[in-house]
Design a protein around this motif. Structure first.
Motif, PDB file in Angstrom:
ATOM      1  N   ALA A 272     -12.378   0.972 -76.835  1.00 13.28           N
ATOM      2  CA  ALA A 272     -11.392   0.420 -77.793  1.00 13.28           C
ATOM      3  C   ALA A 272     -11.920   0.608 -79.132  1.00 13.28           C
ATOM      4  CB  ALA A 272     -11.659  -1.378 -77.416  1.00 13.28           C
ATOM      5  N   GLY A 273     -13.096   1.475 -79.369  1.00 12.64           N
ATOM      6  CA  GLY A 273     -13.666   1.792 -80.862  1.00 12.64           C
ATOM      7  C   GLY A 273     -14.350   0.675 -81.229  1.00 12.64           C
ATOM      8  N   ASP A 274     -14.566  -0.427 -80.414  1.00 11.02           N
ATOM      9  CA  ASP A 274     -15.512  -1.599 -81.054  1.00 11.02           C
ATOM     10  C   ASP A 274     -16.905  -1.122 -81.382  1.00 11.02           C
ATOM     11  OD1 ASP A 274     -13.110  -3.199 -81.170  1.00 11.02           O
ATOM     12  OD2 ASP A 274     -13.667  -4.132 -79.184  1.00 11.02           O
ATOM     13  N   ILE A 275     -17.226  -0.325 -80.525  1.00 13.54           N
ATOM     14  CA  ILE A 275     -18.851   0.163 -80.737  1.00 13.54           C
ATOM     15  C   ILE A 275     -18.764   1.873 -80.704  1.00 13.54           C
ATOM     16  CG2 ILE A 275     -20.004  -1.785 -79.920  1.00 13.54           C
ATOM     17  CD1 ILE A 275     -20.190  -0.565 -77.255  1.00 13.54           C
ATOM     18  N   ASP A 276     -19.962   2.481 -81.253  1.00 12.60           N
ATOM     19  CA  ASP A 276     -19.920   3.895 -81.291  1.00 12.60           C
ATOM     20  C   ASP A 276     -20.351   4.522 -79.850  1.00 12.60           C
ATOM     21  OD1 ASP A 276     -18.872   4.241 -83.839  1.00 12.60           O
ATOM     22  OD2 ASP A 276     -20.610   3.297 -84.465  1.00 12.60           O
ATOM     23  N   MET A 277     -21.419   3.869 -79.289  1.00 12.20           N
ATOM     24  CA  MET A 277     -21.773   4.593 -78.072  1.00 12.20           C
ATOM     25  C   MET A 277     -22.669   3.390 -77.392  1.00 12.20           C
ATOM     26  SD  MET A 277     -24.640   7.175 -79.238  1.00 12.20           S
ATOM     27  CE  MET A 277     -26.157   6.590 -80.081  1.00 12.20           C
ATOM     28  N   GLY A 278     -23.317   3.847 -76.037  1.00 16.04           N
ATOM     29  CA  GLY A 278     -24.029   2.682 -75.168  1.00 16.04           C
ATOM     30  C   GLY A 278     -24.449   3.386 -74.142  1.00 16.04           C
ATOM     31  N   PHE A 279     -25.424   2.870 -73.412  1.00 18.81           N
ATOM     32  CA  PHE A 279     -25.830   3.420 -72.240  1.00 18.81           C
ATOM     33  C   PHE A 279     -24.802   2.739 -70.877  1.00 18.81           C
ATOM     34  CE2 PHE A 279     -29.923   4.279 -74.108  1.00 18.81           C
ATOM     35  CZ  PHE A 279     -30.151   5.743 -73.584  1.00 18.81           C
TER      36      PHE A 279
END
Lengths: 534, 313, 195
Positions: free
Chosen positions: B188-195
């Motif tokens: 959704a584009g709420d955050i840039d990245m994550g594990f």
């Protein structure tokens, strides 16, 4: 590979009709989803026709059993939802049967159907009255489903384009303010019910390794499960109340005289045509009411009946056996159900009790996250969620078709259910609920908790507080807290992040206005007075 | 070669009677510390089904979720140690134990049978960001852009914080519960990245998501080009291995019988459990005995480091 | 008591609950604070949400107290339909809870106690745990507890105890047990899942 909407629809049709056949008839596979839809429709008709029970009852008891049967795979969703949607659709239909034949509404919405339905039956027109009810009910339902199918995708895509953490959080606050203020006898008590739900939902959940507010009880480490809280407050609270009423009630009930059919019982095409405008108007009322969270089918039925009464020009006066009265009531209350799924599928926010169980089913099984991703038409890789939702739409339309064709045949036979005594029914419902909860949760503590929530639900009824805001707040609480915490972190700890976008501010302002006006102005008062007790 | 086969056959003959001697006194309770319907839960249930089919023992799965496996462990410790109670946890239990003040058990309270499979953890971003390596991420972050990263549990939040320190960039860490919600937020584009621990596979294969680095000890099956965190100079293992444990006092013959049965199932290419592992979790990972004890010890050492918020470099 | 005083009481209960939670429960049973500093950033802690909901609950309770204080006493006729908990309600609830507790205790412990008893008497049974998947043992708890509950409630509703009720309850609960148990091989009836 490019996939068009046409491809998606055909894959969706396959998912409903040919995937996972339950058995074969003359070599034609009959899919599990279709079997469960028919089972759901029959169950809905039956529980609707039994005065002590209602659609949500059956949905609550069936949900854990369905989940235990079909599991959590993607293939489980369609059969499970098919059953629940079948119950939802047919309960309204079933509710009109005892209302017409015995002057006892099978469901709360059918109360107004007794006004004209029972007089018609006494005049020897029972068969015709049932056909009017069926025609109006199914038409209203079908209209509502079409609005759902055409609106939900656009709403969901709008959400994706314009809403981030703060907007989504503010929208949940707005819907809860609306539900809290609109349901029940008093706006303040409705809001208290919602906030109490939010608080209890915070037990156990959270980010810390040590779960909060659990008194160190390990079985609370993940909080009270949603099923336990919802079934407890809505269903068990009602069961306790019913048992008490039965205990106090002296059996002085006189059974109404049996009705005898006289003359033509068919509903002719010219009669159907004449009813169409009334059904259309009531249907629109039902759809509008249904799309707003919290104010349910009883209000729709009341509005539909009241407007028809003011405009009535028929041969028989309203209240003395006018088919128009039945049509106006049944179309309005039936039209609520489809529209109620608009906020469920596009936002994940349920509006009434039936929608609550549909959403719990979707959440528990997984594979379908209500919201924008559902309606994305991926052209290169199949979007399974879209297929699933198209399957749900297909099931709804198929359910309507079955109600159209087989409804009237079955309705007349449901009259016998009137004779099942509620005093035996209620204790059995309690034991079945206990077993169903254990099937899903596998813990005695879950049974204790559910029965405890039942006591809360019973006391809330006594204090004239609606359980619905409690339940909806309970379901949305985790999302709401998470969105707000995440929005706060993502903004780099800006304490005003919730007010950072005009849309979020607008939602928050609207919540305050809604809560305030609903309790003050006369229109708000009427809505509150007529809103569902559930 | 023939000798090896003969020896193996002899060994089997020798071990089989011992195996046959042990039989559970009643149904086996298989506790699962993951919510129903998830990958780990499905894996455990498939193994349970196969255990029933092969050994004829009744296996009843039971969900005992909460506190990252601590609820299960605390319960398992007090179960009868006769082989009728086993539990599926992960080797990340070390973090859960150290992060809680009084979990009510110690790592030595259990007999660890075997691991069965591992995760496929990667640092994931949308492909449209254009990031291929950690260097790309650093370049964007140093350009003044504040990166918002999602953590699916507190352990990953600690790791992201340390990774940020290691890369000398500042992340805004947002906490989530579970991989699906992190993935949704990335999409959704709420955050840039994550594990993500494996849910990203479909997105990576369709090209909407990319694994920037592998969070496992080895490279990922779905993105063999992405280096591991260790190869990137940040020796942290964020992968999890699913493993079965039992109460400590478990008799050796029961331990041996259960372990052998489970290992046979996950390594048999014809079993449903094996098929599920290769489809959703990479390859079966079988670690037993002293190696498994070391794995648990490593988990504690790393958890200590992550929780101290220093170390790593 | 009038509808007004019941609303007043409800408001006061809300305020009391909120105060108790904010000052006693939350501080003692939440491990982090309202706002926390972790990993170099300021985050919302686990205590924030419950605290906020309690403030809202307290404020709404206060509002309910004020509005019902100011409202005029309702007409006599309105009292019957207003919010209230009568002595009869309390008696009913106490009786209901008693029945629930008795039946659930039976449901949970009837099987294990019976097997232990038989074991002590020298019967060839080991313990309930290993028999919890075997017929007829696995039905014991649910059938005994469930029958007690249904028969008890029937007696409560009809105001007297009859053998017919017990028989009816027994048959109905056995049917329910079979319907629930037969299709689900891995989903035991209460209480067999957690022994």
């Amino acid at each position: 590979m490019t996939l068009s909407l046409y491809d998606y629809v055909s894959i969706g049709l396959q998912a409903v009709f040919t995937a996972h056949p339950a058995f074969h008839v003359l070599g034609v596979p009959i899919s599990m989803a279709v079997v469960m839809l028919v089972a759901g429709l029959l169950t809905g008709l039956i529980v609707g026709a039994i005065p002590a029970l209602s659609g949500p009852f059956a949905m609550a008891v069936a949900l854990p059993i369905l989940i235990s049967t079909f599991g959590f795979s993607a293939a489980a969703l369609l059969p499970t939802l098919a059953f629940l949607l079948g119950v939802m659709k047919a309960a309204t239909l079933g509710g009109s049967v005892p209302a017409i034949l015995f002057n006892t509404p099978g469901t709360p919405d059918a109360y107004l159907t007794t006004f004209d339905g029972y007089p018609m039956a006494r005049n020897g027109q029972a068969g015709k009255a049932l056909r009017v009810a069926q025609f109006a009910c199914v038409s209203g339902d079908t209209m509502s489903d079409m609005v759902l199918i055409t609106t939900a995708p656009f709403l969901a895509v709008f959400v994706e384009r314009y809403m981030g953490f703060p907007e989504k959080g503010a929208l949940i606050i707005l819907s809860m303010a609306f539900i809290g203020a609109a349901v029940g006898a008093s706006a303040i008590k409705g809001l208290i019910s919602a906030v109490f739900g939010l608080f209890l939902a915070s037990i156990g959940r959270g980010d810390d390794q040590t779960p909060r507010l659990t008194f160190g009880i390990p079985d609370l480490a993940n909080g009270f499960s949603v099923t336990v809280a919802v079934v407890g407050v809505l269903i068990l609270g009602e069961v306790y109340q019913a048992i008490e009423d039965l205990a106090h009630q002296h059996r002085s009930k006189t059974s109404p005289s049996p009705v005898v059919d006289r003359g033509d019982q068919k509903l002719h095409w010219h009669e159907r045509l004449a009813l169409m405008p009334i059904i259309g108007r009531s249907g629109l009322i039902g759809i509008t009411v249904g799309a707003l969270p919290g104010i349910g089918s009883t209000l729709a039925a009341t509005l539909g009946y009241a407007i028809q009464k003011r405009r009535h020009k028929g041969a028989v006066p309203m209240g003395q056996g006018a088919p128009e009265g039945i049509a106006a009531t049944e179309a309005a209350s039936a039209a609520v159900s489809g529209a109620n799924l608009i906020p469920v599928l596009s936002l994940g926010i349920p509006g009434n009790v039936a929608a609550v169980f549909i959403l719990i089913a979707i959440d528990t099984i997984g594979g379908l996250n209500p919201g924008p991703s559902v309606f994305t038409l991926n052209q290169h890789e199949l979007n399974p969620e879209l297929v699933m939702v198209i399957g749900v739409f297909v099931i709804m339309m198929l359910g309507n078709a079955i109600n159209w064709t087989l409804g009237s045949m079955l309705m007349r036979r449901l009259g016998v259910l009137q004779h099942i005594p509620p005093r035996i029914m209620m204790p059995l419902v309690l034991v079945i609920t206990v077993a169903a909860i254990y099937l899903q949760e596998g813990k005695m503590t879950s049974i204790y908790f559910a029965l405890g929530f039942g006591v809360i639900g019973y006391l809330m009824r006594k204090m004239q507080m609606s359980g619905l805001p409690f339940v909806i707040a309970y379901i949305l609480a985790d999302d709401l807290e998470r969105l707000l915490r995440q929005g706060f972190s993502a903004s780099g700890a800006d304490p005003w992040f919730l007010f950072s976008s005009p849309l979020a501010v607008a939602f928050l302002l609207a919540s305050v206005v809604v809560a305030f006006t609903m309790s003050r102005n006369p229109i708000g008062k009427t809505i509150i007075k007529n809103a569902d007790p559930e | 070669m023939r000798l090896v086969i003969a020896l193996a056959a002899a060994l089997t003959l020798l071990t089989t009677p011992a195996m046959a001697q042990w039989k559970p006194s009643g149904p086996i309770k298989m506790m699962i510390s993951f919510s129903p319907g998830g990958t780990a839960d499905t894996l455990a249930r498939l193994i349970g089904e196969e255990m029933e089919a092969r050994a004829g023992w009744k296996v009843i799965p039971e969900t005992v979720a909460g506190k990252g496996g601590n609820v299960l462990a605390a319960k398992l410790k007090n179960e009868p140690a006769d082989g009728t109670s086993i539990g599926l946890i992960t080797d990340q239990i070390g973090y859960a134990v150290l992060a809680e003040k009084d979990p009510g058990f110690a790592p030595g309270d259990f007999a660890y049978l075997t691991t069965v499979a591992g995760t496929q953890t990667g640092l994931v971003a949308k492909a449209s960001k254009g990031w291929k390596t950690l260097a790309d991420v650093v370049k964007d972050a140093k350009g003044g852009k504040k990166l918002v990263v999602g953590a699916l549990s507190p352990m990953y939040a600690d790791a992201l914080y340390l990774l940020g320190k290691h890369l000398k960039v500042n992340f805004n860490i947002v906490n989530f519960k579970g991989g699906n919600s992190v993935q949704n937020a990335i999409l959704a584009g709420d955050i840039d990245m994550g594990f993500l621990a494996g849910v990203q596979r479909r997105g990576v294969e369709s090209g909407t998501l990319v694994n920037i680095v592998s969070g496992e000890r080895s490279r990922l099956k779905m993105t063999p080009d992405a280096p591991t965190l260790s190869e990137s100079g940040f020796p942290v293992d964020l992968g999890a291995r699913f493993l079965f444990a039992a109460p400590k006092a478990l008799k050796p013959e029961a331990k041996q019988a259960l372990t052998k049965l489970i290992v046979d199932i996950v390594q048999d290419p014809k079993s449903k459990a094996h098929g599920f592992i290769t489809k959703s979790l990479g390859d079966p990972v079988v670690i037993q005995g002293a190696d498994l004890d070391k794995l648990i010890a490593d988990s504690f050492a790393q958890a200590k480091m992550l929780l101290s918020k220093e170390g790593a470099n | 008591m009038s509808a007004r005083s019941w609303n007043l009481a409800l408001g006061l209960v809300c305020v009391a609950f909120a105060l108790l939670a904010v000052f006693v429960w939350i501080p003692h049973d939440v491990s982090s604070g309202v706002i926390v500093q972790e990993r170099g950033q300021t985050n919302v802690g686990d205590a924030m949400a419950p605290t906020a909901w309690c403030y809202a609950l307290g404020a709404l309770g206060l509002l309910l107290v004020l509005t019902s204080w100011r409202s005029r006493p309702a007409a006599k006729s309105a009292v019957a339909s207003g919010p209230r908990i009568t002595a009869a309600n309390v008696r009913f609830l106490a009786l209901l809870i008693f029945m629930l507790v008795v039946s659930l205790v039976l449901m949970r412990y009837a099987g294990p106690v019976l097997v232990a008893l038989l074991h002590a008497l020298g019967a060839n049974v080991t313990d309930y745990r290993s028999l919890r998947d075997a017929i007829p043992w696995k039905y014991l708890g649910f059938v005994i507890g469930g029958t007690t509950l249904v028969a008890g409630l029937l007696a409560l509703i009809e105001g007297r105890i009859r053998t017919r009720q017990i028989l009816l309850a027994l048959i109905a609960v056995i049917v329910i047990a079979l319907i629930v148990d037969l299709p689900f091989k891995h989903l035991p009836l209460p209480p067999n899942n957690e022994l």
